[in-house]
Design an enzyme around this catalytic site. Sequence first.
Site, PDB file in Angstrom:
ATOM      1  N   LYS A 213       0.838  -1.200   0.000  1.00 54.72           N
ATOM      2  CA  LYS A 213       0.000   0.000   0.000  1.00 54.72           C
ATOM      3  C   LYS A 213       0.881   1.261   0.000  1.00 54.72           C
ATOM      4  CE  LYS A 213      -3.621   2.236   2.686  1.00 54.72           C
ATOM      5  NZ  LYS A 213      -4.583   2.132   3.783  1.00 54.72           N
ATOM      6  N   GLU A 219      10.452  -4.627   4.626  1.00 52.32           N
ATOM      7  CA  GLU A 219      10.554  -6.016   4.186  1.00 52.32           C
ATOM      8  C   GLU A 219      10.263  -6.135   2.696  1.00 52.32           C
ATOM      9  OE1 GLU A 219       8.878  -4.886   6.780  1.00 52.32           O
ATOM     10  OE2 GLU A 219       8.941  -6.270   8.487  1.00 52.32           O
ATOM     11  N   GLY A 273      -4.919  -2.039   4.955  1.00 51.85           N
ATOM     12  CA  GLY A 273      -4.134  -3.177   4.479  1.00 51.85           C
ATOM     13  C   GLY A 273      -4.799  -4.516   4.765  1.00 51.85           C
ATOM     14  N   ARG A 274      -5.311  -4.685   5.980  1.00 47.43           N
ATOM     15  CA  ARG A 274      -5.890  -5.986   6.358  1.00 47.43           C
ATOM     16  C   ARG A 274      -7.293  -6.181   5.800  1.00 47.43           C
ATOM     17  NH1 ARG A 274      -4.761  -2.603  10.486  1.00 47.43           N
ATOM     18  NH2 ARG A 274      -6.458  -1.800  11.768  1.00 47.43           N
ATOM     19  N   GLU A 359      -4.830  -6.890  14.726  1.00 41.20           N
ATOM     20  CA  GLU A 359      -4.333  -5.556  14.360  1.00 41.20           C
ATOM     21  C   GLU A 359      -5.482  -4.546  14.430  1.00 41.20           C
ATOM     22  OE1 GLU A 359      -2.584  -4.385  10.339  1.00 41.20           O
ATOM     23  OE2 GLU A 359      -0.730  -4.672  11.463  1.00 41.20           O
ATOM     24  N   HIS A 390      -4.448 -33.569  17.089  1.00 40.24           N
ATOM     25  CA  HIS A 390      -3.334 -34.414  17.517  1.00 40.24           C
ATOM     26  C   HIS A 390      -2.190 -33.590  18.093  1.00 40.24           C
ATOM     27  CE1 HIS A 390      -5.187 -38.014  15.814  1.00 40.24           C
ATOM     28  NE2 HIS A 390      -5.702 -37.142  14.955  1.00 40.24           N
ATOM     29  N   LYS A 510       9.240  -0.712  14.403  1.00 38.00           N
ATOM     30  CA  LYS A 510       9.917  -0.460  13.115  1.00 38.00           C
ATOM     31  C   LYS A 510      11.018   0.579  13.304  1.00 38.00           C
ATOM     32  CE  LYS A 510       5.671  -1.014  10.372  1.00 38.00           C
ATOM     33  NZ  LYS A 510       4.725  -0.354   9.490  1.00 38.00           N
TER      34      LYS A 510
HETATM   35  O1  F6P Z   1       3.122  -2.912   9.819  1.00 39.85           O
HETATM   36  C1  F6P Z   1       1.768  -3.143   9.700  1.00 39.85           C
HETATM   37  C2  F6P Z   1       1.278  -2.824   8.322  1.00 39.85           C
HETATM   38  O2  F6P Z   1       1.162  -1.454   8.156  1.00 39.85           O
HETATM   39  C3  F6P Z   1      -0.048  -3.519   8.043  1.00 39.85           C
HETATM   40  O3  F6P Z   1      -1.119  -2.825   8.522  1.00 39.85           O
HETATM   41  C4  F6P Z   1       0.012  -3.652   6.559  1.00 39.85           C
HETATM   42  O4  F6P Z   1      -0.911  -4.596   6.100  1.00 39.85           O
HETATM   43  C5  F6P Z   1       1.440  -4.063   6.353  1.00 39.85           C
HETATM   44  O5  F6P Z   1       2.153  -3.307   7.314  1.00 39.85           O
HETATM   45  C6  F6P Z   1       2.000  -3.862   4.986  1.00 39.85           C
HETATM   46  O6  F6P Z   1       1.948  -2.522   4.565  1.00 39.85           O
HETATM   47  P1  F6P Z   1       2.156  -2.105   3.057  1.00 39.85           P
HETATM   48  O7  F6P Z   1       1.062  -2.718   2.251  1.00 39.85           O
HETATM   49  O8  F6P Z   1       2.104  -0.616   3.041  1.00 39.85           O
HETATM   50  O9  F6P Z   1       3.502  -2.613   2.614  1.00 39.85           O
END
Ligand code: F6P
Length: 543
Positions: A213, A219, A273-274, A359, A390, A510
């Site tokens: 987003k 990452e 995002g979620r 979240e 199990h 972060k």
């Molecule tokens: O760190 C949490 C978050 O902001 C989530 O809410 C989101 O889904 C995820 O990181 C990834 O964010 P982006 O789509 O901006 O890379």
Amino acid sequence: MTTAALSSDSPLDTSAWAALRALAEGMEGTTIRSLVEADDSRPGRLTLDAAGLSLDFSRQRVTDEVLAQLRELAEQRGVAPARAAMLEGAHINTTEDRAVLHTALRRRGELSLIVDGQDISADVHDVLDRMGHFAERVRSGEWKGATGQRIRTVVNIGIGGSDLGPAMAYLALRAFSDRDLAFHFVSNVDPTDLAEAIRDLDPATTLFIVASKTFTTLETMTNAEAARRWLVNDLGPDSVSHHFVAVSTNASAVSAFGIDPAHMFGFWDWVGGRYSMDSAIGLSTMIAIGSDGFAQLLDGFRAMDEHFASAPAEANLPLHLGLLSVWNRNFLDIETTAVLPYSQYLSRFPAYLQQLTMESNGKSVRRDGTPVDYETGGIFWGEPGTNGQHSFYQLLHQGTDTVACDIIVVVQSENPDGDQQAMLVANALAQASVLSIGRDAAQVAADGTPAALVPHKVMPGDRPVNLIMLERLDPAALGALVALYEHSVFVQGVIWGIDSFDQWGVELGKKVAMGILSQLVEGIPADVDASTRASIARYEALR
Ligand code: F6P
């Protein structure tokens, strides 16, 4: 459009909360077994249907009076006006001053929705059309890589909402996906994640979707850059436009990365995002199941949205799912919910739900910043059945903590083989029964169990169970299932008076990580506590 519908008052100040507290106290000693045994009509009365799914909550520790009072709580907390405010595009994400309009992603194309002067429904359908065109080109082989070969593997690089939804949906809908294409989902900044995903791939037939987003997430950008190096190393810099596309709200960052804006699929800040798996973030899903399949997924979401928006409280399935969570959390002191899908295709559904629920509702202050003095979001976790039986079910059955359970049953298998599906369903129903009804000492003894073993074999029961049943796990059913939980999360957030759509709690970690990284890579001392300094020193000594 107004956010006035959203309360920042404490739910403890409502008469419904006090009435529920009294009901909970009055129910001490009332077991789920006694409720079920007392009333044959209970399962019928305590089952709701919507959008092809059913929710049987007859195994919850609730009476009709409790249910009526929970609906009264929803009334007193303004769930209906808050829902209307969300659906109309009010900025109900107050701490970020944003609308919350994931429901607009699945509105019918012909229905316009004007938000801040813009017809966002038209925007949504423009992007869907572009996604559809692109997805079909990849599926048909018309989209070629730099060497003229068709794409065989799609790698989605994203994290959180830009990974869990697509990864979950791909697995869930494998029976409907194009088997000539392979899919990988890379999320972790651990270099192993990307390395293992691409180690056997041919760059010439690989397509990367960079899904973020913000297009700034450490990452995702780190993995995307590593993937680009891998590609360019083999096929040269001109290959990037053939092998990279982006899904983002940040066009300038996409372009700065080197992805042609024509190959970017956008969405908007009003999609959290979620809550984004049905936006362009679902591009990998669309490539897997086709644009028609994706349209069916959206149909399922929409069917549940329409039900949530219009069904009366007594018949409203997401409303009840949310209210039952509040009951278990705040009145029965149950901290965790195990999500137990009896479907291997739903193996990532618990992980997906963890982000959606935790979240969203893991908050300790209300909208106006005042601290809550009651519990909010519970812990969600789980594994598919029968595997979990199990490993951790022992604790579910006889541990000292009560864990609420959402058991999800899919009636028809996509891979029927003899009695196996019946075995799976029999196990799901057996667990629902044993968890909620249990087996007392007299019953255990009556089986001829030696006296010394009786206490070990007593099953206390009284674990609240929701039984969600769907006929078939097709795209529409998956959409309805996800929308059900989205709206349940919303209901809980409104009751608790919190902002379910921000996530400030993830920011500090972060920032601190960046400081530590500067020390590890550049030797600039990080401003951290003594324990962290010691851990850094130990790491540096060992590396
Ligand atoms: O760190 C949490 C978050 O902001 C989530 O809410 C989101 O889904 C995820 O990181 C990834 O964010 P982006 O789509 O901006 O890379």
